[in-house]
Write a protein that holds these residues in place. Structure first.
Motif, PDB file in Angstrom:
ATOM      1  N   LEU A 176      -3.602  -3.286   5.749  1.00 36.84           N
ATOM      2  CA  LEU A 176      -3.795  -2.219   4.756  1.00 36.84           C
ATOM      3  C   LEU A 176      -2.704  -1.158   4.828  1.00 36.84           C
ATOM      4  O   LEU A 176      -2.608  -0.325   3.942  1.00 36.84           O
ATOM      5  CB  LEU A 176      -5.153  -1.542   4.972  1.00 36.84           C
ATOM      6  N   ARG A 219       0.082  -1.590  -1.214  1.00 27.79           N
ATOM      7  CA  ARG A 219      -1.193  -2.302  -1.076  1.00 27.79           C
ATOM      8  C   ARG A 219      -2.366  -1.367  -1.320  1.00 27.79           C
ATOM      9  O   ARG A 219      -3.334  -1.727  -2.000  1.00 27.79           O
ATOM     10  CB  ARG A 219      -1.300  -2.936   0.307  1.00 27.79           C
ATOM     11  N   ILE A 220      -2.273  -0.169  -0.782  1.00 26.89           N
ATOM     12  CA  ILE A 220      -3.342   0.819  -0.995  1.00 26.89           C
ATOM     13  C   ILE A 220      -3.457   1.146  -2.478  1.00 26.89           C
ATOM     14  O   ILE A 220      -4.561   1.196  -3.038  1.00 26.89           O
ATOM     15  CB  ILE A 220      -3.084   2.102  -0.169  1.00 26.89           C
ATOM     16  N   LEU A 279      -5.204  -1.610  -4.375  1.00 30.21           N
ATOM     17  CA  LEU A 279      -6.644  -1.579  -4.150  1.00 30.21           C
ATOM     18  C   LEU A 279      -7.306  -0.457  -4.932  1.00 30.21           C
ATOM     19  O   LEU A 279      -8.395  -0.634  -5.491  1.00 30.21           O
ATOM     20  CB  LEU A 279      -6.951  -1.451  -2.658  1.00 30.21           C
ATOM     21  N   LEU A 291      -2.087  -9.236   0.322  1.00 31.64           N
ATOM     22  CA  LEU A 291      -3.493  -8.962   0.022  1.00 31.64           C
ATOM     23  C   LEU A 291      -4.254 -10.248  -0.290  1.00 31.64           C
ATOM     24  O   LEU A 291      -5.407 -10.411   0.119  1.00 31.64           O
ATOM     25  CB  LEU A 291      -3.604  -7.982  -1.153  1.00 31.64           C
ATOM     26  N   ILE A 339      -8.449 -10.116   0.540  1.00 31.56           N
ATOM     27  CA  ILE A 339      -8.891  -8.840  -0.017  1.00 31.56           C
ATOM     28  C   ILE A 339      -8.913  -8.873  -1.545  1.00 31.56           C
ATOM     29  O   ILE A 339      -9.745  -8.241  -2.172  1.00 31.56           O
ATOM     30  CB  ILE A 339      -7.960  -7.693   0.467  1.00 31.56           C
ATOM     31  N   LEU A 369     -13.839   0.130   0.422  1.00 30.29           N
ATOM     32  CA  LEU A 369     -12.781   0.564   1.338  1.00 30.29           C
ATOM     33  C   LEU A 369     -12.144   1.885   0.925  1.00 30.29           C
ATOM     34  O   LEU A 369     -11.986   2.793   1.734  1.00 30.29           O
ATOM     35  CB  LEU A 369     -11.680  -0.498   1.423  1.00 30.29           C
TER      36      LEU A 369
END
Length: 115
Positions: free
Chosen positions: A16, A21-22, A25, A56, A61, A83
């Motif tokens: 993460l 990537r954050i 998401l 990911l 995820i 998350l």
């Protein structure tokens, strides 16, 4: 030999640990999104986004489906959607605690200057 649970958790959090990537998401919390929309929202090079999406996807995820020439991504499950709100709550608590400490430091600095 199986990987210890704490090591698997560390690998998960390391996965993460990238801003793109954050952001992916966060964007996928609102539902499925084609790659072109992710690109427009994140404003990174297509190859950079592709690389992060692959990480990911390999981790489980996110999932991807092809709709003609368009690849659409979505969060893999309900727990995954939790998350980002959980991270936001934790970060808010941490930063609130830091702002309280900062205010105390400022107040003590002002008091010391009067003495």
């Amino acid at each position: 030999m199986p990987v210890p649970l704490y090591q698997a958790k560390a690998e998960f959090f390391r996965m993460l640990g990238h801003p793109v990537r954050i952001r992916v998401l966060e964007l996928l919390q609102d539902g499925r999104m084609p790659v072109r929309d992710l690109l427009a929202a994140i404003e990174v090079e297509p190859s950079a986004l592709s690389q992060q999406l692959a990480v990911l996807r390999r981790s489980g995820i996110v999932t991807s489906t092809r709709d003609g020439a368009t690849v659409v991504y979505e969060l893999a499950g309900g727990d995954v959607a939790q998350l980002m709100p959980a991270a936001r709550r934790i970060l808010t608590e941490v930063l609130t605690g830091q702002s309280v400490l900062l205010e105390e430091l400022r107040e003590s600095e002002v008091a010391a200057s009067w003495a």
